[in-house]
Scaffold this active site. Sequence first.
Site, mmCIF file in Angstrom:
data_model
loop_
_atom_site.group_PDB
_atom_site.id
_atom_site.type_symbol
_atom_site.label_atom_id
_atom_site.label_comp_id
_atom_site.label_asym_id
_atom_site.label_seq_id
_atom_site.Cartn_x
_atom_site.Cartn_y
_atom_site.Cartn_z
ATOM 1 N N ASP A 117 -2.609 -5.412 8.765
ATOM 2 C CA ASP A 117 -3.977 -5.462 8.618
ATOM 3 C C ASP A 117 -4.982 -4.745 9.387
ATOM 4 O O ASP A 117 -5.888 -3.908 9.119
ATOM 5 C CB ASP A 117 -4.564 -7.033 8.612
ATOM 6 N N HIS B 121 -2.696 -13.938 8.109
ATOM 7 C CA HIS B 121 -2.220 -12.757 7.414
ATOM 8 C C HIS B 121 -1.878 -13.026 5.851
ATOM 9 O O HIS B 121 -0.833 -13.286 5.227
ATOM 10 C CB HIS B 121 -0.981 -12.015 7.936
HETATM 11 N N1 LIG Z 1 3.656 -9.444 7.763
HETATM 12 C C1 LIG Z 1 3.381 -8.743 7.176
HETATM 13 O O1 LIG Z 1 2.400 -7.848 7.210
HETATM 14 C C2 LIG Z 1 4.340 -8.341 5.940
HETATM 15 C C3 LIG Z 1 4.011 -6.870 5.274
HETATM 16 C C4 LIG Z 1 4.911 -6.807 4.511
HETATM 17 C C5 LIG Z 1 5.935 -7.432 4.121
HETATM 18 N N2 LIG Z 1 6.301 -8.727 4.661
HETATM 19 C C6 LIG Z 1 7.466 -9.671 4.395
HETATM 20 O O2 LIG Z 1 8.680 -9.196 5.116
HETATM 21 C C7 LIG Z 1 9.537 -9.879 4.386
HETATM 22 C C8 LIG Z 1 10.538 -8.733 4.024
HETATM 23 O O3 LIG Z 1 10.011 -7.667 3.320
HETATM 24 P P1 LIG Z 1 10.868 -6.596 2.519
HETATM 25 O O4 LIG Z 1 10.197 -5.615 1.649
HETATM 26 O O5 LIG Z 1 11.722 -5.725 3.682
HETATM 27 O O6 LIG Z 1 12.304 -7.270 1.696
HETATM 28 P P2 LIG Z 1 13.553 -6.699 1.324
HETATM 29 O O7 LIG Z 1 14.167 -7.553 0.263
HETATM 30 O O8 LIG Z 1 13.579 -5.497 1.149
HETATM 31 O O9 LIG Z 1 14.458 -6.968 2.459
HETATM 32 C C9 LIG Z 1 14.703 -8.260 3.073
HETATM 33 C C10 LIG Z 1 16.089 -8.238 3.952
HETATM 34 O O10 LIG Z 1 16.170 -9.704 4.356
HETATM 35 C C11 LIG Z 1 17.697 -9.852 4.164
HETATM 36 N N3 LIG Z 1 17.837 -11.398 4.303
HETATM 37 C C12 LIG Z 1 17.690 -12.015 3.445
HETATM 38 N N4 LIG Z 1 18.314 -13.483 3.759
HETATM 39 C C13 LIG Z 1 18.532 -13.157 5.065
HETATM 40 C C14 LIG Z 1 19.078 -13.953 6.133
HETATM 41 N N5 LIG Z 1 19.257 -15.297 5.922
HETATM 42 N N6 LIG Z 1 19.618 -13.441 7.257
HETATM 43 C C15 LIG Z 1 19.114 -12.018 7.463
HETATM 44 N N7 LIG Z 1 18.558 -11.322 6.686
HETATM 45 C C16 LIG Z 1 18.441 -11.646 5.373
HETATM 46 C C17 LIG Z 1 17.926 -9.356 2.842
HETATM 47 O O11 LIG Z 1 19.239 -9.139 2.639
HETATM 48 C C18 LIG Z 1 17.181 -7.985 2.973
HETATM 49 O O12 LIG Z 1 18.086 -6.941 3.307
HETATM 50 C C19 LIG Z 1 8.952 -10.442 3.199
HETATM 51 O O13 LIG Z 1 8.892 -11.657 3.424
HETATM 52 C C20 LIG Z 1 7.666 -9.859 2.898
HETATM 53 O O14 LIG Z 1 6.917 -10.640 2.279
HETATM 54 C C21 LIG Z 1 5.215 -9.016 6.024
HETATM 55 O O1 LIG Z 2 1.297 -8.451 0.546
HETATM 56 C C1 LIG Z 2 2.516 -8.557 0.692
HETATM 57 O O2 LIG Z 2 3.381 -9.487 -0.005
HETATM 58 C C2 LIG Z 2 3.152 -7.974 1.769
HETATM 59 C C3 LIG Z 2 2.551 -7.902 2.981
HETATM 60 O O3 LIG Z 2 1.985 -9.191 3.386
HETATM 61 C C4 LIG Z 2 1.172 -7.083 2.905
HETATM 62 O O4 LIG Z 2 0.186 -7.194 3.669
HETATM 63 O O5 LIG Z 2 1.268 -5.945 2.578
#
Ligand SMILES: NC(=O)c1ccc[n+]([C@@H]2O[C@H](COP(=O)([O-])OP(=O)(O)OC[C@H]3O[C@@H](n4cnc5c(N)ncnc54)[C@H](O)[C@@H]3O)[C@@H](O)[C@H]2O)c1
Ligand SMILES: O=C(O)C[C@H](O)C(=O)O
Length: 332
Positions: A143, A172
Amino acid sequence: MVKAVVLGAAGGIGQPLALLLKANPLVTELGLFDIVNTPGVAADLSHISTPAKVEGYLPPDDGLKKTLKGADIVVIPAGVPRKPGINAGIVKDLATGIATTAPKAFVLVISNPVNSTVPIVAEVFKKFGTYDPKRLFGVTTLDVVRASTFVAEIHGDLSLSKDVVVPVVGGHSGVTIVPLLSQSSHPLPASFSKDSLDALVNRIQFGGDEVVKAKSGAGSATLSMAYAGAEFAAKIIRAIKGEKGIVAPSYVSVEADAAGSAALTKELGQELAFFSSNIELGPEGVAKINPLGTITEAEQALVKAALPELVKNIDTGVNYVAEAYKTEEPRL
Ligand SMILES: NC(=O)c1ccc[n+]([C@@H]2O[C@H](COP(=O)([O-])OP(=O)(O)OC[C@H]3O[C@@H](n4cnc5c(N)ncnc54)[C@H](O)[C@@H]3O)[C@@H](O)[C@H]2O)c1
Ligand SMILES: O=C(O)C[C@H](O)C(=O)O
């Protein structure tokens, strides 16, 4: 010597985040865990000519424990985009692994919904008697990164974005994301209209939707998140190593700094168990929670609108763990 660990290291965020941590010269060991593909990701990264020794593990043969052994900092991007229920269970299990194997590590939670997954980690740590609120962080840096970029765009000069500092407070997700644009290091132009300001606030609050839409629903922000996660992790690592004066917003427990959060509670008009504010980082993690300071009436209204949603999200996380432990023992 700093050992950094990524849980969920084969994912859309995990892989570029692991790459950026491998590129950080302060990282000397990098542990990668996922339910798929980590040996390949680790082998690939291990050929990069930087100090970190890389190892990747899968769940069999105590892979999580092996990955976490000796960790100083653990970053968690494991989970599924926009599947809060599934992520709650994943985060609870990974937190159990950290509590039992690396209880002193600094834990940076990326998995959504951050407003609830951070309380989940806290509750698990409490069950194991290893909770140190100073060491638990919800990563809200994306953010902050978005706010810097969008303000620089408005100034017509993207090269400014690395210098633009806009505190983003609250939490967030959607309305809980509160950018304090009145405190921007680079003020908005005097001609900036109220409608334009509202649109900018909305864009920062719902920046995640912009990316999901552009990816046609096939995922959410990964590369910008990896950048943001690596930036925040780098700040924690520098603070652990004794650098002073590092301040960044993060979603933390108010218990991390009782005195600091008292001022914040006064400003908010109520106490919340978790809130994102500017945090001064030190070798123990949270050194001080800063109050919001002077904000505009419009920003006060945004903060007010965020509070009920935050309370609900925090309760969801706390209740999730309480429910889970009704039917199972808190053990790995
Ligand atoms: N905080 C933020 O600002 C923010 C921003 C973007 C995404 N996210 C969040 O981050 C997370 C991941 O997003 P992504 O796009 O990388 O998803 P993705 O599906 O590409 O990757 C997630 C990974 O987690 C792994 N995984 C699933 N279960 C698991 C476990 N028990 N132990 C270890 N690994 C495991 C999967 O195999 C995969 O490789 C989501 O929850 C998403 O909403 C947060
Ligand atoms: O919006 C989402 O699901 C992913 C993440 O929290 C973001 O801010 O991009």
